[in-house]
Design a protein around this motif. Structure first.
Motif, short mmCIF file in Angstrom:
data_model
loop_
_atom_site.label_atom_id
_atom_site.label_comp_id
_atom_site.label_asym_id
_atom_site.label_seq_id
_atom_site.Cartn_x
_atom_site.Cartn_y
_atom_site.Cartn_z
N GLU A 107 -9.75 -4.31 -12.47
CA GLU A 107 -10.11 -5.26 -11.41
C GLU A 107 -9.32 -5.00 -10.14
O GLU A 107 -9.87 -5.01 -9.03
CB GLU A 107 -9.87 -6.69 -11.91
N ALA A 108 -8.01 -4.77 -10.30
CA ALA A 108 -7.15 -4.56 -9.13
C ALA A 108 -7.53 -3.29 -8.37
O ALA A 108 -7.63 -3.29 -7.14
CB ALA A 108 -5.69 -4.52 -9.55
N LEU A 109 -7.75 -2.19 -9.11
CA LEU A 109 -8.08 -0.94 -8.45
C LEU A 109 -9.48 -0.99 -7.85
O LEU A 109 -9.74 -0.40 -6.79
CB LEU A 109 -7.97 0.23 -9.42
N GLY A 110 -10.39 -1.70 -8.51
CA GLY A 110 -11.74 -1.86 -7.95
C GLY A 110 -11.69 -2.58 -6.62
O GLY A 110 -12.32 -2.16 -5.64
N THR A 111 -10.93 -3.66 -6.56
CA THR A 111 -10.79 -4.42 -5.31
C THR A 111 -10.07 -3.59 -4.25
O THR A 111 -10.50 -3.54 -3.09
CB THR A 111 -10.01 -5.72 -5.55
N GLN A 140 -4.15 -5.53 -20.02
CA GLN A 140 -3.59 -4.81 -18.87
C GLN A 140 -4.63 -3.85 -18.28
O GLN A 140 -4.68 -3.66 -17.07
CB GLN A 140 -2.33 -4.04 -19.29
N ARG A 141 -5.45 -3.26 -19.14
CA ARG A 141 -6.49 -2.35 -18.64
C ARG A 141 -7.51 -3.11 -17.80
O ARG A 141 -7.98 -2.61 -16.77
CB ARG A 141 -7.19 -1.64 -19.79
N ARG A 142 -7.86 -4.31 -18.25
CA ARG A 142 -8.81 -5.12 -17.47
C ARG A 142 -8.22 -5.48 -16.11
O ARG A 142 -8.90 -5.41 -15.08
CB ARG A 142 -9.19 -6.38 -18.24
N ARG A 143 -6.93 -5.86 -16.12
CA ARG A 143 -6.29 -6.21 -14.85
C ARG A 143 -6.23 -5.01 -13.92
O ARG A 143 -6.47 -5.13 -12.71
CB ARG A 143 -4.88 -6.73 -15.11
N ALA A 166 3.71 5.80 -5.74
CA ALA A 166 3.63 5.81 -7.20
C ALA A 166 2.41 6.59 -7.68
O ALA A 166 2.49 7.39 -8.62
CB ALA A 166 3.58 4.37 -7.73
N TRP A 167 1.29 6.37 -7.03
CA TRP A 167 0.04 6.97 -7.49
C TRP A 167 0.02 8.48 -7.23
O TRP A 167 -0.35 9.27 -8.12
CB TRP A 167 -1.13 6.30 -6.78
N SER A 168 0.43 8.91 -6.02
CA SER A 168 0.37 10.33 -5.69
C SER A 168 1.26 11.14 -6.62
O SER A 168 0.92 12.27 -6.99
CB SER A 168 0.76 10.56 -4.24
N GLN A 169 2.39 10.57 -7.03
CA GLN A 169 3.28 11.28 -7.96
C GLN A 169 2.65 11.39 -9.33
O GLN A 169 2.66 12.47 -9.96
CB GLN A 169 4.61 10.54 -8.07
N ARG A 170 2.05 10.32 -9.81
CA ARG A 170 1.56 10.29 -11.19
C ARG A 170 0.23 11.00 -11.41
O ARG A 170 -0.06 11.43 -12.52
CB ARG A 170 1.48 8.83 -11.66
N LEU A 174 0.82 -1.21 0.00
CA LEU A 174 0.00 0.00 0.00
C LEU A 174 0.85 1.25 0.00
O LEU A 174 0.57 2.21 -0.73
CB LEU A 174 -0.92 -0.01 1.22
N ARG A 175 1.92 1.25 0.80
CA ARG A 175 2.79 2.43 0.83
C ARG A 175 3.48 2.64 -0.51
O ARG A 175 3.58 3.78 -1.00
CB ARG A 175 3.84 2.27 1.93
#
Length: 304
Positions: free
Chosen positions: A132-136, A126-129, A18-22, A12-13
């Motif tokens: 699914e990953a972000l939804g979960t 990759q978009r489907r993955r 990665a997410w906050s930067q992008r 998570l960290r």
């Protein structure tokens, strides 16, 4: 000495960094708007229809002081107006001005463009993955941050949650469920000094509830425990049960009883996992088919 991190915490960290930067969360001007992420998120959340101040505070998990500063800044920009709710003069609502609606539209457009830039290089698989990953991940993080709040059993939030609980029982129990006057007759018992009623909120919305009432001087009874079907499987049942046990302990009870209908097999399994043991019938509830009890250990000094 540094201890090994839980893999979930480490993942998570790493994702947060990665997410906050992008997505531009680290920029002083979020998405080039000239506003901070906090102010922009507030505009996103209120939307073009506006929202209540208390609802925004609950949804975003902000303290009142910080929210007031954000609102004041948006007012000074001429993007919002804060006024009394015509339906309830004790409440305040926030509505965007014409300039505010245009700012929200620009935010939506820039946010969509940034998201497209992020996923654009990915192929369909990759978009489907990713979806699914972000939804979960989003679902589990939202569930993990459910807040529990003591409310009067006769409050609108409590009454609505119990109504949804009773409606589900009516669907699941063979022959239906008739609460009779339980919706009003039990309210007094679910109030201090011998009882309590708790709601669980996710993004400000009530998605769980439960109460404790007095069974005897040393025994509390857990009543009306319910988790919204859309949030089951996220561990909220165990958390709400633990919250209610803690409330019962705080009320001075040494053990708790509860009953349930045999149709609710998942609830029975959860109670057994949580250390409840079956006992003989202790009440005259016509819908109860299984009765349980659990001792409540005394608080240790580290539990406060």
């Amino acid at each position: 000495m540094q201890t090994e991190l839980d893999p979930a915490i480490e993942t998570l960290r790493r994702f947060n960094r990665a997410w906050s930067q992008r997505v531009g969360a680290l920029e002083d001007s979020f998405l080039g708007t000239g506003r901070s992420l906090g102010a922009s998120r507030l505009l996103f959340e209120m939307g073009v229809e506006g929202a209540g101040v208390l609802d925004l505070r609950r949804r975003l998990g902000l303290d009142s002081g910080y929210l007031s500063r954000l609102l004041r800044g948006l007012e000074e920009e001429g993007l919002i107006a804060v006024r009394r709710d015509p339906a309830d003069r004790r409440r305040r609502v926030v509505v965007p001005t014409a300039s505010g609606r245009r700012a929200i539209a620009r935010l939506e457009e820039r946010s969509e463009r940034r998201a497209l830039e992020l996923v654009g290089p990915l192929g369909p698989s990759q978009r489907r993955r990713l979806t699914e990953a972000l939804g979960t991940a989003g679902r589990l993080v939202r569930a993990a941050t459910m807040t529990c709040e003591d409310v009067p059993a006769g409050s609108p939030d409590a009454v609505d949650a119990v109504r949804r609980y009773f409606a589900e029982l009516d669907e699941r129990i063979p022959g239906g469920f008739d609460p009779g006057d339980a919706a009003t007759s039990d309210v007094a018992g679910l109030a201090p000094p011998y009882g309590v009623f708790v709601v669980g909120r996710i993004d400000g919305e009530v998605m769980a509830c439960g109460g404790v009432q007095r069974h005897s001087r040393t025994i509390g009874e857990i009543k009306r425990m319910w988790i919204s079907p859309e949030w089951r499987g996220c561990g909220l049942g165990g958390r709400m049960l633990s919250e209610l046990e803690g409330r019962a302990r705080g009320l001075g009870y040494r053990s708790v009883h509860l009953d349930t209908n045999g149709t609710l097999v998942e609830a029975i399994a959860m109670y057994e996992r949580a250390g409840y043991r079956a006992i003989e019938r202790y009440n005259d509830n016509p819908y109860a088919q299984a009765w349980f009890t659990k001792p409540l250990p005394r608080r240790t000094p580290t539990q406060g």
